[in-house]
Design an enzyme around this catalytic site. Structure first.
Site, mmCIF file in Angstrom:
data_model
loop_
_atom_site.group_PDB
_atom_site.id
_atom_site.type_symbol
_atom_site.label_atom_id
_atom_site.label_comp_id
_atom_site.label_asym_id
_atom_site.label_seq_id
_atom_site.Cartn_x
_atom_site.Cartn_y
_atom_site.Cartn_z
ATOM 1 N N ASP A 192 -13.816 5.950 -2.842
ATOM 2 C CA ASP A 192 -13.392 5.404 -4.144
ATOM 3 C C ASP A 192 -14.113 6.083 -5.305
ATOM 4 O OD1 ASP A 192 -11.563 3.627 -3.080
ATOM 5 O OD2 ASP A 192 -13.022 2.003 -2.903
ATOM 6 N N ALA A 194 -15.072 -2.534 -7.631
ATOM 7 C CA ALA A 194 -14.614 -1.225 -8.122
ATOM 8 C C ALA A 194 -15.669 -0.626 -9.041
ATOM 9 C CB ALA A 194 -13.284 -1.388 -8.846
ATOM 10 N N GLY A 215 -17.465 -5.747 -10.858
ATOM 11 C CA GLY A 215 -17.048 -6.128 -9.500
ATOM 12 C C GLY A 215 -17.184 -4.959 -8.533
ATOM 13 N N GLU A 252 -24.726 7.566 3.271
ATOM 14 C CA GLU A 252 -25.697 7.025 2.312
ATOM 15 C C GLU A 252 -25.035 6.428 1.061
ATOM 16 O OE1 GLU A 252 -28.921 6.299 2.264
ATOM 17 O OE2 GLU A 252 -28.788 6.810 4.392
ATOM 18 N N ASN A 269 -14.413 2.387 2.611
ATOM 19 C CA ASN A 269 -12.946 2.336 2.663
ATOM 20 C C ASN A 269 -12.375 3.270 3.729
ATOM 21 O OD1 ASN A 269 -13.370 4.786 1.321
ATOM 22 N ND2 ASN A 269 -11.561 4.556 0.052
ATOM 23 N N GLY A 303 -16.496 -3.901 -16.500
ATOM 24 C CA GLY A 303 -16.386 -4.666 -15.262
ATOM 25 C C GLY A 303 -17.644 -4.529 -14.427
ATOM 26 N N LYS A 336 -13.490 -4.133 2.710
ATOM 27 C CA LYS A 336 -14.392 -3.003 2.440
ATOM 28 C C LYS A 336 -15.873 -3.321 2.655
ATOM 29 C CE LYS A 336 -11.463 -0.819 -1.017
ATOM 30 N NZ LYS A 336 -11.396 -0.137 -2.305
ATOM 31 N N SER A 392 0.819 -1.216 0.000
ATOM 32 C CA SER A 392 0.000 0.000 0.000
ATOM 33 C C SER A 392 0.854 1.268 0.000
ATOM 34 C CB SER A 392 -0.923 0.019 1.215
ATOM 35 O OG SER A 392 -1.568 1.280 1.275
HETATM 36 P P1 ATR Z 1 -12.950 -5.730 -7.787
HETATM 37 O O1 ATR Z 1 -13.661 -5.811 -6.487
HETATM 38 O O2 ATR Z 1 -11.517 -5.259 -7.668
HETATM 39 O O3 ATR Z 1 -13.695 -4.962 -8.821
HETATM 40 P P2 ATR Z 1 -13.843 -8.360 -8.649
HETATM 41 O O4 ATR Z 1 -15.062 -8.189 -7.827
HETATM 42 O O5 ATR Z 1 -13.121 -9.647 -8.596
HETATM 43 O O6 ATR Z 1 -12.762 -7.249 -8.294
HETATM 44 O O7 ATR Z 1 -14.220 -7.999 -10.168
HETATM 45 C C1 ATR Z 1 -13.329 -8.134 -11.170
HETATM 46 C C2 ATR Z 1 -13.947 -7.669 -12.493
HETATM 47 O O8 ATR Z 1 -12.959 -7.795 -13.505
HETATM 48 C C3 ATR Z 1 -15.129 -8.502 -12.939
HETATM 49 O O9 ATR Z 1 -16.029 -7.663 -13.632
HETATM 50 C C4 ATR Z 1 -14.483 -9.510 -13.877
HETATM 51 O O10 ATR Z 1 -15.336 -10.043 -14.865
HETATM 52 P P3 ATR Z 1 -16.282 -11.327 -14.566
HETATM 53 O O11 ATR Z 1 -17.475 -10.789 -13.875
HETATM 54 O O12 ATR Z 1 -16.567 -11.881 -15.913
HETATM 55 O O13 ATR Z 1 -15.459 -12.256 -13.719
HETATM 56 C C5 ATR Z 1 -13.448 -8.658 -14.522
HETATM 57 N N1 ATR Z 1 -12.329 -9.462 -15.049
HETATM 58 C C6 ATR Z 1 -11.332 -10.010 -14.341
HETATM 59 N N2 ATR Z 1 -10.475 -10.664 -15.172
HETATM 60 C C7 ATR Z 1 -10.958 -10.522 -16.433
HETATM 61 C C8 ATR Z 1 -10.513 -10.929 -17.739
HETATM 62 N N3 ATR Z 1 -9.397 -11.641 -17.903
HETATM 63 N N4 ATR Z 1 -11.248 -10.556 -18.804
HETATM 64 C C9 ATR Z 1 -12.369 -9.818 -18.661
HETATM 65 N N5 ATR Z 1 -12.835 -9.397 -17.460
HETATM 66 C C10 ATR Z 1 -12.142 -9.742 -16.361
#
Ligand code: ATR
Length: 277
Positions: free
Chosen positions: A110, A137, A135, A86, A95, A133, A74, A20
């Protein structure tokens, strides 16, 4: 060393946490403002099962003043707090925890890490934004942009996850197979880990659909210039580097912890030095 028994301490907890850059960034800012006798920022590796003991310690130690949570804490931290902002509640992740009148209060900075750098170069209302994505983030980013009245779309490798997130935040989905539509967007934000070292030769989308004057923001900050950003530059798009997110989530956090305006350039310099960029 200007610390004393009265100094307040803030700890970043994660698993792992040793990489970090937050302690270096915050401590340099305390020094710059001459408040390094009042605050010190440390780091500790904590397993998820032990997070509640950290919270207990925070409650009983009067100058254990702030807690920063990184992966995987988190979400877990939410259930131990007395009050949650909220926005953090809606995102489902905190965070930043600060003690106010003995109460543990949680925030999420974030989203500001993405919104502030974008607002430096564009307004967001009505802009068509594609978030790559679905996830943790992506959740914070989608919420932050929706809050600014941007027209948000989510594209994700796993369509169901994109659909679930889109439904929750009332935004749209762009199918992975419809990547040619990428050129219709004003802003593209990579919220996946794709392109991060050591797999820095891949991109989350086909970059041939990027175009001139689009804004492309990659939250990956190692390497500084990801393949996605390199390709975006070739197309004459405007790029925002991932360390801007790291910087501005930290700037917002500094202001919550100290109540003072953050010395942004000092914090930026620390990140640039540490990331050798
Ligand atoms: P974070 O909390 O850091 O966002 P996460 O919850 O593991 O991490 O989410 C990772 C994101 O990256 C997801 O949207 C994942 O896609 P999937 O939902 O299909 O798993 C995406 N991701 C990770 N590796 C990937 C790859 N090689 N190609 C495309 N998307 C990827």
């Amino acid at each position: 060393m200007r610390l004393s028994a009265k100094s307040k301490f803030i700890i970043i907890v994660g698993d792992p946490v040793s990489h970090s850059l937050s302690p270096a960034m915050h401590n340099a800012a305390y020094e710059k403002l001459g408040i390094d006798d009042q605050f010190v920022y440390l780091g500790a590796n904590v397993k998820v099962v032990n997070l509640k003991e950290v919270v207990l310690a925070m409650r009983v130690m009067d100058n254990f003043y702030g807690l920063t949570c990184t992966i995987p804490h988190k979400v877990e931290i939410l259930k131990y707090l007395d009050w949650v902002d909220e926005k953090a509640k809606k995102i489902g992740a905190v965070n930043t925890v600060v003690k106010k009148n003995g109460l543990l209060c949680g925030y999420n900075t974030d989203l500001l890490g993405v919104v502030i750098p974008l607002e430096k170069i564009t307004y967001l209302k009505g802009k068509k934004v594609l978030v790559l994505g679905a996830g943790g983030a992506a959740r914070a980013i989608v919420y932050g942009l929706k809050n600014k009245k941007a027209l948000v779309y989510i594209l994700n490798r796993t369509l169901e996850k994109a659909e679930k997130l889109a439904k929750e935040f009332d935004v749209k989905v762009l199918n992975y197979k419809d990547q040619k539509k990428i050129s219709d967007f004003d802003i593209i934000i990579n919220a996946t880990s794709v392109g991060m070292e050591p797999f820095s030769n891949i991109t989350p989308i086909d970059p041939s659909f990027l175009r001139k004057n689009q804004i492309v923001f990659d939250i990956v900050y190692t390497p500084k210039e990801t393949k996605l950003l390199k390709e975006a530059k070739k197309k004459k798009a405007k790029v925002i580097y991932g360390f801007e997110m790291l910087l501005y989530q930290g700037v917002a956090q500094f202001e919550i912890y100290t109540g003072k305006k953050a010395p942004v350039e000092v914090m930026r310099k620390v990140l640039e030095e540490k990331l050798k960029i």
